[in-house]
Design a protein around this motif. Structure first.
Motif, PDB file in Angstrom:
ATOM      1  N   ASN A  12      23.826 -41.032  14.965  1.00  0.00           N
ATOM      2  CA  ASN A  12      23.834 -40.954  16.426  1.00  0.00           C
ATOM      3  C   ASN A  12      22.604 -41.635  17.035  1.00  0.00           C
ATOM      4  OD1 ASN A  12      26.249 -39.575  16.408  1.00  0.00           O
ATOM      5  ND2 ASN A  12      25.287 -37.566  16.573  1.00  0.00           N
ATOM      6  N   ARG A  13      21.448 -41.466  16.407  1.00  0.00           N
ATOM      7  CA  ARG A  13      20.227 -42.124  16.888  1.00  0.00           C
ATOM      8  C   ARG A  13      20.344 -43.644  16.780  1.00  0.00           C
ATOM      9  NH1 ARG A  13      16.152 -39.224  13.477  1.00  0.00           N
ATOM     10  NH2 ARG A  13      16.063 -41.324  12.673  1.00  0.00           N
ATOM     11  N   VAL A  14      20.887 -44.117  15.667  1.00  0.00           N
ATOM     12  CA  VAL A  14      21.071 -45.558  15.476  1.00  0.00           C
ATOM     13  C   VAL A  14      22.057 -46.092  16.516  1.00  0.00           C
ATOM     14  CG1 VAL A  14      21.998 -47.311  13.905  1.00  0.00           C
ATOM     15  CG2 VAL A  14      20.453 -45.555  13.037  1.00  0.00           C
ATOM     16  N   ALA A  15      23.148 -45.374  16.760  1.00  0.00           N
ATOM     17  CA  ALA A  15      24.138 -45.802  17.747  1.00  0.00           C
ATOM     18  C   ALA A  15      23.516 -45.857  19.142  1.00  0.00           C
ATOM     19  CB  ALA A  15      25.350 -44.873  17.737  1.00  0.00           C
ATOM     20  N   ASN A  16      22.685 -44.873  19.488  1.00  0.00           N
ATOM     21  CA  ASN A  16      22.016 -44.876  20.795  1.00  0.00           C
ATOM     22  C   ASN A  16      21.046 -46.049  20.916  1.00  0.00           C
ATOM     23  OD1 ASN A  16      23.341 -42.638  21.768  1.00  0.00           O
ATOM     24  ND2 ASN A  16      21.764 -41.209  21.083  1.00  0.00           N
ATOM     25  N   THR A  17      20.332 -46.355  19.837  1.00  0.00           N
ATOM     26  CA  THR A  17      19.410 -47.484  19.857  1.00  0.00           C
ATOM     27  C   THR A  17      20.175 -48.793  20.018  1.00  0.00           C
ATOM     28  OG1 THR A  17      17.891 -46.262  18.439  1.00  0.00           O
ATOM     29  CG2 THR A  17      17.553 -48.638  18.604  1.00  0.00           C
ATOM     30  N   PHE A  18      21.298 -48.927  19.302  1.00  0.00           N
ATOM     31  CA  PHE A  18      22.137 -50.116  19.456  1.00  0.00           C
ATOM     32  C   PHE A  18      22.592 -50.249  20.903  1.00  0.00           C
ATOM     33  CE2 PHE A  18      23.896 -50.587  14.872  1.00  0.00           C
ATOM     34  CZ  PHE A  18      22.654 -51.027  14.450  1.00  0.00           C
ATOM     35  N   SER A  19      23.014 -49.159  21.493  1.00  0.00           N
ATOM     36  CA  SER A  19      23.488 -49.173  22.872  1.00  0.00           C
ATOM     37  C   SER A  19      22.384 -49.644  23.817  1.00  0.00           C
ATOM     38  CB  SER A  19      23.973 -47.781  23.267  1.00  0.00           C
ATOM     39  OG  SER A  19      24.385 -47.761  24.599  1.00  0.00           O
ATOM     40  N   ASP A  20      21.191 -49.119  23.653  1.00  0.00           N
ATOM     41  CA  ASP A  20      20.067 -49.499  24.510  1.00  0.00           C
ATOM     42  C   ASP A  20      19.692 -50.971  24.332  1.00  0.00           C
ATOM     43  OD1 ASP A  20      19.985 -46.894  25.392  1.00  0.00           O
ATOM     44  OD2 ASP A  20      18.275 -46.328  24.120  1.00  0.00           O
ATOM     45  N   GLU A  21      19.584 -51.405  23.094  1.00  0.00           N
ATOM     46  CA  GLU A  21      19.152 -52.778  22.820  1.00  0.00           C
ATOM     47  C   GLU A  21      20.200 -53.801  23.248  1.00  0.00           C
ATOM     48  OE1 GLU A  21      16.200 -53.743  21.985  1.00  0.00           O
ATOM     49  OE2 GLU A  21      15.405 -51.739  21.668  1.00  0.00           O
ATOM     50  N   ILE A  22      21.455 -53.554  22.937  1.00  0.00           N
ATOM     51  CA  ILE A  22      22.509 -54.488  23.330  1.00  0.00           C
ATOM     52  C   ILE A  22      22.655 -54.482  24.849  1.00  0.00           C
ATOM     53  CG2 ILE A  22      24.980 -55.009  23.161  1.00  0.00           C
ATOM     54  CD1 ILE A  22      24.830 -53.927  20.270  1.00  0.00           C
ATOM     55  N   GLY A  23      22.493 -53.315  25.473  1.00  0.00           N
ATOM     56  CA  GLY A  23      22.519 -53.243  26.934  1.00  0.00           C
ATOM     57  C   GLY A  23      21.418 -54.091  27.553  1.00  0.00           C
ATOM     58  N   ALA A  24      20.228 -54.058  26.966  1.00  0.00           N
ATOM     59  CA  ALA A  24      19.127 -54.887  27.464  1.00  0.00           C
ATOM     60  C   ALA A  24      19.450 -56.370  27.305  1.00  0.00           C
ATOM     61  CB  ALA A  24      17.837 -54.546  26.728  1.00  0.00           C
ATOM     62  N   ALA A  52      30.013 -51.464  13.140  1.00  0.00           N
ATOM     63  CA  ALA A  52      29.853 -50.760  14.414  1.00  0.00           C
ATOM     64  C   ALA A  52      30.763 -51.416  15.434  1.00  0.00           C
ATOM     65  CB  ALA A  52      28.407 -50.815  14.891  1.00  0.00           C
ATOM     66  N   ARG A  53      31.399 -50.600  16.241  1.00  0.00           N
ATOM     67  CA  ARG A  53      32.230 -51.099  17.338  1.00  0.00           C
ATOM     68  C   ARG A  53      31.497 -50.789  18.629  1.00  0.00           C
ATOM     69  NH1 ARG A  53      38.522 -50.867  17.661  1.00  0.00           N
ATOM     70  NH2 ARG A  53      38.070 -52.544  16.236  1.00  0.00           N
ATOM     71  N   ILE A  54      31.272 -51.841  19.422  1.00  0.00           N
ATOM     72  CA  ILE A  54      30.548 -51.704  20.679  1.00  0.00           C
ATOM     73  C   ILE A  54      31.552 -51.867  21.812  1.00  0.00           C
ATOM     74  CG2 ILE A  54      28.791 -52.702  22.174  1.00  0.00           C
ATOM     75  CD1 ILE A  54      28.496 -53.151  18.497  1.00  0.00           C
ATOM     76  N   PHE A  55      31.667 -50.835  22.646  1.00  0.00           N
ATOM     77  CA  PHE A  55      32.572 -50.868  23.786  1.00  0.00           C
ATOM     78  C   PHE A  55      31.781 -51.308  25.013  1.00  0.00           C
ATOM     79  CE2 PHE A  55      34.656 -48.004  20.869  1.00  0.00           C
ATOM     80  CZ  PHE A  55      35.975 -48.413  20.951  1.00  0.00           C
ATOM     81  N   VAL A  56      32.304 -52.321  25.692  1.00  0.00           N
ATOM     82  CA  VAL A  56      31.619 -52.918  26.830  1.00  0.00           C
ATOM     83  C   VAL A  56      32.532 -52.851  28.046  1.00  0.00           C
ATOM     84  CG1 VAL A  56      30.577 -55.035  27.713  1.00  0.00           C
ATOM     85  CG2 VAL A  56      30.371 -54.471  25.296  1.00  0.00           C
ATOM     86  N   ALA A  57      31.994 -52.366  29.168  1.00  0.00           N
ATOM     87  CA  ALA A  57      32.732 -52.358  30.434  1.00  0.00           C
ATOM     88  C   ALA A  57      32.285 -53.571  31.232  1.00  0.00           C
ATOM     89  CB  ALA A  57      32.462 -51.084  31.209  1.00  0.00           C
ATOM     90  N   VAL A  58      33.253 -54.324  31.745  1.00  0.00           N
ATOM     91  CA  VAL A  58      32.978 -55.565  32.470  1.00  0.00           C
ATOM     92  C   VAL A  58      33.353 -55.379  33.931  1.00  0.00           C
ATOM     93  CG1 VAL A  58      33.543 -58.013  32.629  1.00  0.00           C
ATOM     94  CG2 VAL A  58      33.424 -56.911  30.392  1.00  0.00           C
ATOM     95  N   LEU A  83      18.713 -57.373  16.761  1.00  0.00           N
ATOM     96  CA  LEU A  83      18.656 -55.948  16.414  1.00  0.00           C
ATOM     97  C   LEU A  83      17.821 -55.728  15.159  1.00  0.00           C
ATOM     98  CD1 LEU A  83      22.345 -54.846  17.097  1.00  0.00           C
ATOM     99  CD2 LEU A  83      20.322 -54.174  18.384  1.00  0.00           C
ATOM    100  N   ARG A  84      18.006 -56.586  14.172  1.00  0.00           N
ATOM    101  CA  ARG A  84      17.247 -56.472  12.919  1.00  0.00           C
ATOM    102  C   ARG A  84      15.761 -56.605  13.208  1.00  0.00           C
ATOM    103  NH1 ARG A  84      19.464 -60.476  10.342  1.00  0.00           N
ATOM    104  NH2 ARG A  84      21.170 -59.216   9.566  1.00  0.00           N
ATOM    105  N   GLU A  85      15.400 -57.566  14.048  1.00  0.00           N
ATOM    106  CA  GLU A  85      14.002 -57.816  14.370  1.00  0.00           C
ATOM    107  C   GLU A  85      13.403 -56.676  15.200  1.00  0.00           C
ATOM    108  OE1 GLU A  85      12.066 -61.095  17.169  1.00  0.00           O
ATOM    109  OE2 GLU A  85      13.171 -61.945  15.476  1.00  0.00           O
ATOM    110  N   ARG A  86      14.113 -56.218  16.210  1.00  0.00           N
ATOM    111  CA  ARG A  86      13.592 -55.191  17.112  1.00  0.00           C
ATOM    112  C   ARG A  86      13.485 -53.825  16.457  1.00  0.00           C
ATOM    113  NH1 ARG A  86      16.577 -56.362  22.880  1.00  0.00           N
ATOM    114  NH2 ARG A  86      16.027 -58.552  22.988  1.00  0.00           N
ATOM    115  N   MET A  87      14.475 -53.506  15.627  1.00  0.00           N
ATOM    116  CA  MET A  87      14.494 -52.178  15.010  1.00  0.00           C
ATOM    117  C   MET A  87      13.696 -52.128  13.719  1.00  0.00           C
ATOM    118  SD  MET A  87      18.457 -51.183  15.710  1.00  0.00           S
ATOM    119  CE  MET A  87      18.350 -49.613  14.876  1.00  0.00           C
ATOM    120  N   GLY A  88      13.383 -53.277  13.161  1.00  0.00           N
ATOM    121  CA  GLY A  88      12.621 -53.318  11.924  1.00  0.00           C
ATOM    122  C   GLY A  88      13.388 -52.758  10.744  1.00  0.00           C
TER     123      GLY A  88
END
Length: 135
Positions: A12-24, A52-58, A83-88
């Motif tokens: 869940n933490r990884v999914a939240n981080t993905f959401s934040d980073e991809i959102g940025a 991972a499946r990322i759902f995006v609202a347009v 993501l690899r670079e930012r999350m280390g």
């Protein structure tokens, strides 16, 4: 066998981080003109963490949704490397993008329910029709 609580919490933490980073990234880092204004609504990480499946609202019509999905699919490698670079982390799951239409469906359902309520109010506010008197 039930999955351990710590593993679920980590996913869940990884999914939240993905959401934040991809959102940025969607807010301004991806310069593809095909990407319409959009935001991440949900990230579903597979139990093994390999995909991972990322759902995006347009914000826009179906043509903008299709072009945004196409552009995000094309930028998948760049997004994974960022993501690899930012999350280390050593491994970033394979990303799949999907359009989230839940808000549009919810809006349509609300509209239909409002119509039903108005029709019911109209029926209840009308005086009952009286039967003609027998002579």
């Amino acid at each position: 066998m039930p999955e351990q609580r710590a593993r679920t919490h980590h996913r869940n933490r990884v999914a939240n981080t993905f959401s934040d980073e991809i959102g940025a990234m969607l807010e301004g880092e991806l310069s593809d003109p095909r990407i319409a204004p959009s935001y991440v609504t949900d990230v579903v990480l597979a139990p093994g963490g390999k995909s991972a499946r990322i759902f995006v609202a347009v914000h826009g019509d179906e043509n903008e949704e299709a072009s945004t999905l196409e552009a995000l699919t094309a930028a998948r490698g760049y997004i994974r490397s960022q993501l690899r670079e930012r999350m280390g982390v050593r491994h970033v799951p394979e990303l799949t993008f999907a359009i989230d239409r839940s808000e549009r469906v919810t809006g349509r359902m609300d509209e239909l329910l409002d119509r039903i309520r108005k029709r019911d109010q109209k029926r209840h506010s009308q005086p009952p029709e009286t039967a003609p008197a027998k002579s």
